[in-house]
Structures are given as C-alpha cells and as structure tokens.
Design a protein around this motif. Structure first.
Motif, PDB file in Angstrom:
ATOM      1  N   SER A  15      51.848  44.532  17.458  1.00 42.35           N
ATOM      2  CA  SER A  15      52.269  43.151  17.201  1.00 42.35           C
ATOM      3  C   SER A  15      52.250  42.324  18.482  1.00 42.35           C
ATOM      4  O   SER A  15      51.919  41.134  18.468  1.00 42.35           O
ATOM      5  N   TRP A  16      52.596  42.960  19.608  1.00 35.97           N
ATOM      6  CA  TRP A  16      52.483  42.271  20.905  1.00 35.97           C
ATOM      7  C   TRP A  16      51.031  41.905  21.190  1.00 35.97           C
ATOM      8  O   TRP A  16      50.726  40.784  21.606  1.00 35.97           O
ATOM      9  N   ASP A  17      50.124  42.850  20.952  1.00 31.76           N
ATOM     10  CA  ASP A  17      48.709  42.590  21.186  1.00 31.76           C
ATOM     11  C   ASP A  17      48.211  41.424  20.333  1.00 31.76           C
ATOM     12  O   ASP A  17      47.491  40.549  20.820  1.00 31.76           O
ATOM     13  N   GLN A  20      49.518  38.104  21.692  1.00 33.36           N
ATOM     14  CA  GLN A  20      48.838  37.717  22.917  1.00 33.36           C
ATOM     15  C   GLN A  20      47.393  37.277  22.645  1.00 33.36           C
ATOM     16  O   GLN A  20      46.889  36.355  23.279  1.00 33.36           O
ATOM     17  N   GLU A  21      46.746  37.944  21.695  1.00 29.78           N
ATOM     18  CA  GLU A  21      45.360  37.583  21.363  1.00 29.78           C
ATOM     19  C   GLU A  21      45.264  36.211  20.717  1.00 29.78           C
ATOM     20  O   GLU A  21      44.206  35.571  20.774  1.00 29.78           O
ATOM     21  N   TRP A  22      46.335  35.757  20.098  1.00 28.75           N
ATOM     22  CA  TRP A  22      46.322  34.407  19.535  1.00 28.75           C
ATOM     23  C   TRP A  22      46.131  33.380  20.652  1.00 28.75           C
ATOM     24  O   TRP A  22      45.414  32.387  20.486  1.00 28.75           O
ATOM     25  N   TYR A  23      46.744  33.644  21.797  1.00 30.81           N
ATOM     26  CA  TYR A  23      46.572  32.762  22.954  1.00 30.81           C
ATOM     27  C   TYR A  23      45.262  33.035  23.679  1.00 30.81           C
ATOM     28  O   TYR A  23      44.643  32.117  24.212  1.00 30.81           O
ATOM     29  N   MET A  24      44.852  34.321  23.722  1.00 30.21           N
ATOM     30  CA  MET A  24      43.691  34.732  24.520  1.00 30.21           C
ATOM     31  C   MET A  24      42.774  35.606  23.669  1.00 30.21           C
ATOM     32  O   MET A  24      42.875  36.833  23.708  1.00 30.21           O
ATOM     33  N   PRO A  25      41.894  35.014  22.890  1.00 28.68           N
ATOM     34  CA  PRO A  25      41.046  35.807  21.990  1.00 28.68           C
ATOM     35  C   PRO A  25      40.090  36.758  22.703  1.00 28.68           C
ATOM     36  O   PRO A  25      39.589  37.699  22.088  1.00 28.68           O
ATOM     37  N   ASP A  26      39.839  36.539  23.988  1.00 29.65           N
ATOM     38  CA  ASP A  26      38.957  37.424  24.751  1.00 29.65           C
ATOM     39  C   ASP A  26      39.754  38.413  25.616  1.00 29.65           C
ATOM     40  O   ASP A  26      39.251  38.952  26.600  1.00 29.65           O
ATOM     41  N   ARG A  27      40.981  38.686  25.220  1.00 28.55           N
ATOM     42  CA  ARG A  27      41.874  39.558  25.999  1.00 28.55           C
ATOM     43  C   ARG A  27      41.288  40.957  26.198  1.00 28.55           C
ATOM     44  O   ARG A  27      41.372  41.533  27.286  1.00 28.55           O
ATOM     45  N   GLU A  28      40.713  41.530  25.143  1.00 36.08           N
ATOM     46  CA  GLU A  28      40.169  42.885  25.264  1.00 36.08           C
ATOM     47  C   GLU A  28      38.994  42.930  26.238  1.00 36.08           C
ATOM     48  O   GLU A  28      38.797  43.923  26.937  1.00 36.08           O
ATOM     49  N   GLU A  29      38.225  41.864  26.279  1.00 39.85           N
ATOM     50  CA  GLU A  29      37.087  41.835  27.197  1.00 39.85           C
ATOM     51  C   GLU A  29      37.557  41.871  28.641  1.00 39.85           C
ATOM     52  O   GLU A  29      36.969  42.575  29.480  1.00 39.85           O
ATOM     53  N   ARG A  30      38.626  41.151  28.958  1.00 38.04           N
ATOM     54  CA  ARG A  30      39.111  41.174  30.343  1.00 38.04           C
ATOM     55  C   ARG A  30      39.673  42.553  30.694  1.00 38.04           C
ATOM     56  O   ARG A  30      39.501  43.019  31.826  1.00 38.04           O
ATOM     57  N   PHE A  31      40.303  43.216  29.711  1.00 43.56           N
ATOM     58  CA  PHE A  31      40.780  44.576  29.964  1.00 43.56           C
ATOM     59  C   PHE A  31      39.616  45.528  30.232  1.00 43.56           C
ATOM     60  O   PHE A  31      39.705  46.413  31.080  1.00 43.56           O
ATOM     61  N   ARG A  32      38.515  45.351  29.490  1.00 41.12           N
ATOM     62  CA  ARG A  32      37.347  46.210  29.703  1.00 41.12           C
ATOM     63  C   ARG A  32      36.791  46.029  31.105  1.00 41.12           C
ATOM     64  O   ARG A  32      36.497  47.011  31.807  1.00 41.12           O
ATOM     65  N   GLY A  56      53.028  47.621  28.437  1.00 41.54           N
ATOM     66  CA  GLY A  56      52.117  48.657  28.904  1.00 41.54           C
ATOM     67  C   GLY A  56      50.711  48.525  28.370  1.00 41.54           C
ATOM     68  O   GLY A  56      49.969  49.512  28.288  1.00 41.54           O
ATOM     69  N   SER A  57      50.290  47.315  28.044  1.00 37.76           N
ATOM     70  CA  SER A  57      48.971  47.103  27.447  1.00 37.76           C
ATOM     71  C   SER A  57      47.838  47.607  28.341  1.00 37.76           C
ATOM     72  O   SER A  57      46.884  48.227  27.861  1.00 37.76           O
ATOM     73  N   ILE A  58      47.917  47.328  29.650  1.00 37.93           N
ATOM     74  CA  ILE A  58      46.841  47.760  30.538  1.00 37.93           C
ATOM     75  C   ILE A  58      46.831  49.276  30.659  1.00 37.93           C
ATOM     76  O   ILE A  58      45.780  49.920  30.554  1.00 37.93           O
TER      77      ILE A  58
END
Length: 260
Positions: A15-17, A20-32, A56-58
C-alpha cells in the motif's frame, strides 16, 4: 491481542508503494537504475546504508536483485520503521537504526562505521539547505574509498521550462483521474495507518515528532530547500566526493550518483 502476520506487513509495504507511485509513476525505474549503479560500483555483495529508509522500499528491491547484499536501514519515523522491521523480520541481512539525520551525532547510532554504498529516495528534500550540505559531507566520510552515494529525489532542471511544464501538466491530469478512481494520497494513507490497531501507537509518536500528515500544510514562507540538480552535484563535489553526475531523470525528479 492483535497479531500482525508477514502477509499483513507485505500488505502495508504494497500500500505504501501504491501511494508513492501515485505521485511518482516511474518510481520502479529509478529503483532499477539505482540498483544498477550499486552493482556496477560495489559489486554483488555490497554493504549498503539505506538512508531515510521509510518502509524499506530500496532495501527490498536491492536484496531481491542482489541476495548477497547486506543493508542497514536508518530513519527517524517510528511508524515507517515499524512496517520495515515487520517486513524484514527474520532476515539477518537487514539491520536497523533510529536516528535524526540533522543531529550532529546521528552516525553513532549506526551499527557499522563504513559502507560500500549509501542510497536514499524521495527523502532528503525535507532537509533545509545547510543541514543537507552538512549531511553530504558526513556521507562522504561514511563511504569507503571508491564507494557510491545515490540520491533519487525531487530535483529540477530549469533549462527547458516549456517541456517541463507540459510534462507536469500531463502528470497532474493523470493523478486527478486516478484520484477519482480511488488512488490513496499521502494524507489518506496516514489516516489508514493511524486507524490500524498495531500501528496506531507508532503513528502517534510519528505525529508528535514530525507533524501530522493528515493536516494541511501551514501557509507561510517557503523553506530554504535546494531544488536544482546542479546544486546537488556541485555540493557533493564540495563536500568531498571525487565525481558526481546525474544518472536518471524525469520531468520533476532526478537520480544523482557521487563517487567517494
């Protein structure tokens, strides 16, 4: 007595993810890209400091990609740390520390004194200019020679304002549509945390310490916080890093890497 299971902690993490993705739809790409940089510089078994770790998302993504890594998660938020500790319960690769990054002695709360990499995302924009400048200097001292610092956060490139405005307008329109479809925002998510019997206590401590996210932000003078990517790069070099460059960006955010 309420018992929280591993599935419950995973539900909070998810639910946190989503929030956060609502604000930053490319969040997973930056983590990659961030994990790519850690592996490229520090190898497949790095010791990593997850700075202002939140839930602890990262670390979650880093350990799935690099199972031989170890992370130390540090944050000041009791509620987010409770979720992170629950999510990683029993995982000996993950250690925790609770610390205020603006305190002069915060590094004394860490279990180790040197790291191969320091990573952080969407967190340091809460710091004013001078505390952030000092923190960058402290991080240079925590990294081994050749170690890497990675910061993904709200940073802006002012060189193409019309392009930035057009992309920002599209993102705003998309958010508004998703909100009408039921997406949770920051305040909604924290309301759910406060209503949860397990997290209500940590949430109350968080609200007393850092403010209540359910309340509107006070109107007043804007805080002195740096927003330009160039400021971050220049300041990292000034504070003891040998190299610094942008390795990813969107219309509103960037990922900068600095080598010790």
């Amino acid at each position: 007595m309420t018992t929280t299971t591993a599935a419950d902690w995973q539900q909070w993490q998810t639910s946190w993810d989503r929030q956060q993705e609502w604000y930053m739809p490319d969040r997973e790409e930056r983590f990659r890209v961030m994990t790519d940089a850690v592996e490229a510089v520090a190898g497949r078994t790095p010791l990593v400091l997850d700075l202002a770790c939140g839930t602890g998302s990262i670390s979650d993504r880093l350990l799935r990609r690099l199972p031989g890594a170890r992370t130390v998660c540090v944050d000041i938020d009791p509620a987010l740390l409770t979720i992170a500790r629950g999510h990683f319960a029993g995982d000996e690769r993950v250690a925790f520390a609770e610390a205020d990054l603006t305190a002069p002695d915060w590094t004394e709360r860490l279990p180790l004194a040197s790291y191969d990499a320091v990573v952080t995302a969407t967190a340091l924009h809460w710091l004013d200019t001078e505390p952030l400048r000092r923190l960058y200097g402290t991080l240079a001292g925590l990294l081994r020679e050749g170690g890497v610092f990675l910061n993904a956060d709200h940073m802006y490139d002012a060189s193409a304002p019309r392009i930035t405005a057009a992309l920002s307008a599209l993102l705003t329109e998309r958010r508004e549509r998703q909100r009408r479809e039921g997406a949770l925002d920051w305040a909604d998510w924290w309301s759910r945390v406060a209503d949860d019997p397990v997290l209500a206590g940590p949430a109350a401590r968080r609200f007393a310490l850092l403010g209540d996210p359910r309340e509107p932000r006070p109107v007043g003078a804007e805080p002195d916080r740096p927003t330009a990517t160039r400021w971050h790069l220049d300041t990292l070099l000034e504070q003891g890093f040998a190299e610094a460059r942008q390795v990813w960006c969107s219309a509103s955010d960037a990922l900068v890497a600095a080598l010790r």
